[in-house]
Design a protein around this motif. Sequence first.
Motif, mmCIF file in Angstrom:
data_model
loop_
_atom_site.group_PDB
_atom_site.id
_atom_site.type_symbol
_atom_site.label_atom_id
_atom_site.label_comp_id
_atom_site.label_asym_id
_atom_site.label_seq_id
_atom_site.Cartn_x
_atom_site.Cartn_y
_atom_site.Cartn_z
ATOM 1 N N LEU A 348 5.521 43.787 69.859
ATOM 2 C CA LEU A 348 4.716 43.631 68.654
ATOM 3 C C LEU A 348 5.422 44.182 67.418
ATOM 4 N N THR A 349 6.246 45.201 67.625
ATOM 5 C CA THR A 349 6.937 45.828 66.488
ATOM 6 C C THR A 349 8.336 45.259 66.266
ATOM 7 N N ASP A 350 8.569 44.077 66.799
ATOM 8 C CA ASP A 350 9.816 43.379 66.488
ATOM 9 C C ASP A 350 9.613 42.703 65.132
ATOM 10 N N TRP A 351 9.896 43.466 64.056
ATOM 11 C CA TRP A 351 9.564 43.015 62.700
ATOM 12 C C TRP A 351 10.347 41.773 62.286
ATOM 13 N N GLY A 352 11.416 41.480 62.964
ATOM 14 C CA GLY A 352 12.190 40.295 62.614
ATOM 15 C C GLY A 352 11.426 38.999 62.820
ATOM 16 N N LEU A 353 10.368 39.041 63.643
ATOM 17 C CA LEU A 353 9.581 37.840 63.916
ATOM 18 C C LEU A 353 8.385 37.694 62.982
ATOM 19 N N TRP A 354 8.056 38.730 62.227
ATOM 20 C CA TRP A 354 6.855 38.683 61.400
ATOM 21 C C TRP A 354 6.909 37.657 60.272
ATOM 22 N N PRO A 355 8.062 37.385 59.662
ATOM 23 C CA PRO A 355 8.082 36.286 58.686
ATOM 24 C C PRO A 355 7.654 34.950 59.287
ATOM 25 N N LEU A 356 7.997 34.740 60.563
ATOM 26 C CA LEU A 356 7.545 33.520 61.242
ATOM 27 C C LEU A 356 6.029 33.512 61.401
ATOM 28 N N TYR A 357 5.473 34.683 61.685
ATOM 29 C CA TYR A 357 4.017 34.770 61.815
ATOM 30 C C TYR A 357 3.346 34.458 60.473
ATOM 31 N N ALA A 358 3.953 34.901 59.375
ATOM 32 C CA ALA A 358 3.408 34.620 58.045
ATOM 33 C C ALA A 358 3.413 33.122 57.759
ATOM 34 N N VAL A 359 4.492 32.447 58.160
ATOM 35 C CA VAL A 359 4.561 30.995 57.994
ATOM 36 C C VAL A 359 3.474 30.331 58.839
ATOM 37 N N GLY A 360 3.275 30.822 60.054
ATOM 38 C CA GLY A 360 2.242 30.274 60.915
ATOM 39 C C GLY A 360 0.860 30.389 60.308
ATOM 40 N N LEU A 361 0.616 31.467 59.577
ATOM 41 C CA LEU A 361 -0.689 31.690 58.948
ATOM 42 C C LEU A 361 -0.963 30.701 57.826
ATOM 43 N N THR A 362 0.048 30.363 57.053
ATOM 44 C CA THR A 362 -0.178 29.613 55.809
ATOM 45 C C THR A 362 0.170 28.127 55.854
ATOM 46 N N HIS A 363 1.018 27.696 56.784
ATOM 47 C CA HIS A 363 1.608 26.367 56.623
ATOM 48 C C HIS A 363 0.621 25.215 56.748
ATOM 49 N N MET A 364 -0.502 25.410 57.453
ATOM 50 C CA MET A 364 -1.448 24.316 57.650
ATOM 51 C C MET A 364 -2.626 24.342 56.684
ATOM 52 N N ILE A 365 -2.755 25.387 55.883
ATOM 53 C CA ILE A 365 -3.911 25.510 55.001
ATOM 54 C C ILE A 365 -4.038 24.336 54.029
ATOM 55 N N PRO A 366 -2.965 23.843 53.423
ATOM 56 C CA PRO A 366 -3.126 22.729 52.476
ATOM 57 C C PRO A 366 -3.638 21.442 53.106
ATOM 58 N N VAL A 367 -3.199 21.126 54.315
ATOM 59 C CA VAL A 367 -3.535 19.834 54.924
ATOM 60 C C VAL A 367 -4.659 19.935 55.946
ATOM 61 N N GLY A 368 -5.103 21.145 56.261
ATOM 62 C CA GLY A 368 -6.102 21.337 57.302
ATOM 63 C C GLY A 368 -7.455 20.713 57.007
ATOM 64 N N PRO A 369 -8.061 20.993 55.832
ATOM 65 C CA PRO A 369 -9.398 20.437 55.556
ATOM 66 C C PRO A 369 -9.458 18.916 55.577
ATOM 67 N N PRO A 370 -8.530 18.202 54.936
ATOM 68 C CA PRO A 370 -8.596 16.730 55.027
ATOM 69 C C PRO A 370 -8.501 16.230 56.463
ATOM 70 N N GLN A 371 -7.712 16.925 57.290
ATOM 71 C CA GLN A 371 -7.570 16.509 58.686
ATOM 72 C C GLN A 371 -8.863 16.769 59.463
ATOM 73 N N THR A 372 -9.460 17.933 59.259
ATOM 74 C CA THR A 372 -10.678 18.298 59.982
ATOM 75 C C THR A 372 -11.830 17.351 59.679
ATOM 76 N N TYR A 373 -11.931 16.947 58.424
ATOM 77 C CA TYR A 373 -13.086 16.159 58.001
ATOM 78 C C TYR A 373 -12.752 14.691 57.770
ATOM 79 N N LEU A 374 -11.672 14.203 58.366
ATOM 80 C CA LEU A 374 -11.256 12.830 58.135
ATOM 81 C C LEU A 374 -12.343 11.833 58.515
ATOM 82 N N THR A 375 -12.811 11.890 59.761
ATOM 83 C CA THR A 375 -13.803 10.902 60.210
ATOM 84 C C THR A 375 -15.126 11.064 59.464
ATOM 85 N N LEU A 376 -15.528 12.312 59.193
ATOM 86 C CA LEU A 376 -16.775 12.542 58.474
ATOM 87 C C LEU A 376 -16.665 12.028 57.037
#
Length: 521
Positions: A348-376
């Motif tokens: 958990l304290t391998d800080w070299g991987l934390w920038p990847l975790y930050a990317v994982g947190l943010t990368h889908m936020i812009p496209v997520g809502p249109p995808q979730t509610y496409l059919t609706l």
Amino acid sequence: MTTQFQLTEKSDKDSLSAESISKPGATRQRDVPPLGEPTGASVETQLWSRFGRRREKLPNEAIATQPSVFDDESTLEIYRPPPSYENSHRFDPLARWTWGEERRVVRKIDWKIMIWATIMFFSLDLDRSNISQANTDNFLDDLNLTTNDFNLGNTLFRLSFLSAELPSQLISKRLGPDVWIPMQMTAWSIVAASQFWLSGRGSFLACRFLLGFLQGGFIPDVILYLSYWYTKTELPIRLAFFWISNYLCDIISAFLATGILRMRGVGGHSGWRYLFLIEGCLTLGVGIASFFLMPPGPTQTKTWFRPKGWFDEREEVIIVNRVLRDDPTKSDMHNREGLTVKMIWDALTDWGLWPLYAVGLTHMIPVGPPQTYLTLSLRNLGFNTTEANLLSIPSVVIGIINILGTSFFAEHVNSRVAATVILQLWALPLLIVLYTFDRGTSQWAYFAVVTLITGFPYIHPIQVAWASRNSASVRTRTISASMYNITVQAGAIIYANIYRADDKASSKLHLIECETDVIAL
């Protein structure tokens, strides 16, 4: 006295025993078979051979064995697999094989291991995303749910999913993915099918939470399992095809939903109830079959119902040694060895991987809502149930093209960062266009733009493989796979709550998406 080495030409199928290595202080000679020409990559380069000159450099009869730490006596003993490693009896630092042999073995792994992993992932997505098709069949109205209730259900699903990631991975590491994953699938499929009996807000929220909790950890479990079979340069491409099962699921489930939802009224029940029941039963069948189709590891494919196994001794030697030459740390733990508290903390304290975790947190936020509610959204634009489901297919086809293109591009230029930025460059201008739409905008113009947004280049498999690639040990790889997926699910919780009930009459919510897109950039 200095140990002497004598190089001799060997047949491409010769595999010398490690016991022939001379002991320190002894005056002996050993025959060291020649290594293959360094490629800087793996057999995966054959995917590019059709477009370049690499094909000529890697003929089938050439030695494929790549240089590694096992070729130097000073590092051989440091990285030699311990006796507790389940494949140690097939480790041989003098083993050599040809490109033809390696390609045949990799194809066999693809057929035996990768395809079934993809089928399992297809089943996971079938059960977690069919609520989107249920939405087109008056699901919310039938249960007297609001958009905010639906958002809360999605949030609970994501929250339970991410909370189960790490515990599930730790259990999988202790029991073995071949045992734990089928257990997971069997359990969640029962819950998925039981949604047939949903009665209101309480049962809806409870099922979403339980379904997420049982599915949590599945993805990192499978990724760790696949790392036993593939090298670090082969895994990203495989994971791209692995995630394509999501897209195929979207296409196939759209057609399934089109037929199943027509059962509305049969037995006095809504069509969405049959959707949950039938697709849950399909996943149950896959889960039960997985008990028999997931061997623990490359040298453990023989069992009472498969007495000959999937690989002969020669193939096992190739599989084990090619993976260890690519990453010697993959032998530092048994595949059924649990992690201690200290191991977990160190990972958990391998800080070299934390920038990847930050990317994982943010990368889908812009496209997520249109995808979730496409059919609706398509239903709200005036399309009927069948049209809304079928109109979701073009974005899936675009997504398949983009995920493959981006994954190949990332490996071709050897840059995961470039692939990550592509998603944001794709989404930002489209979201700006979407922001300019108003009530007078044609429904087909909205459909075209949203289709392009939801067909975004899905970079998740690239980033998952990136985290695995940067993990310096099995314990770190175990934790990093979970941690990365936890951040992705946390991001999903954020974008699941961007679109609220009071946003129905306004498109101003897209400004938030544009702003988060800039942040992601």
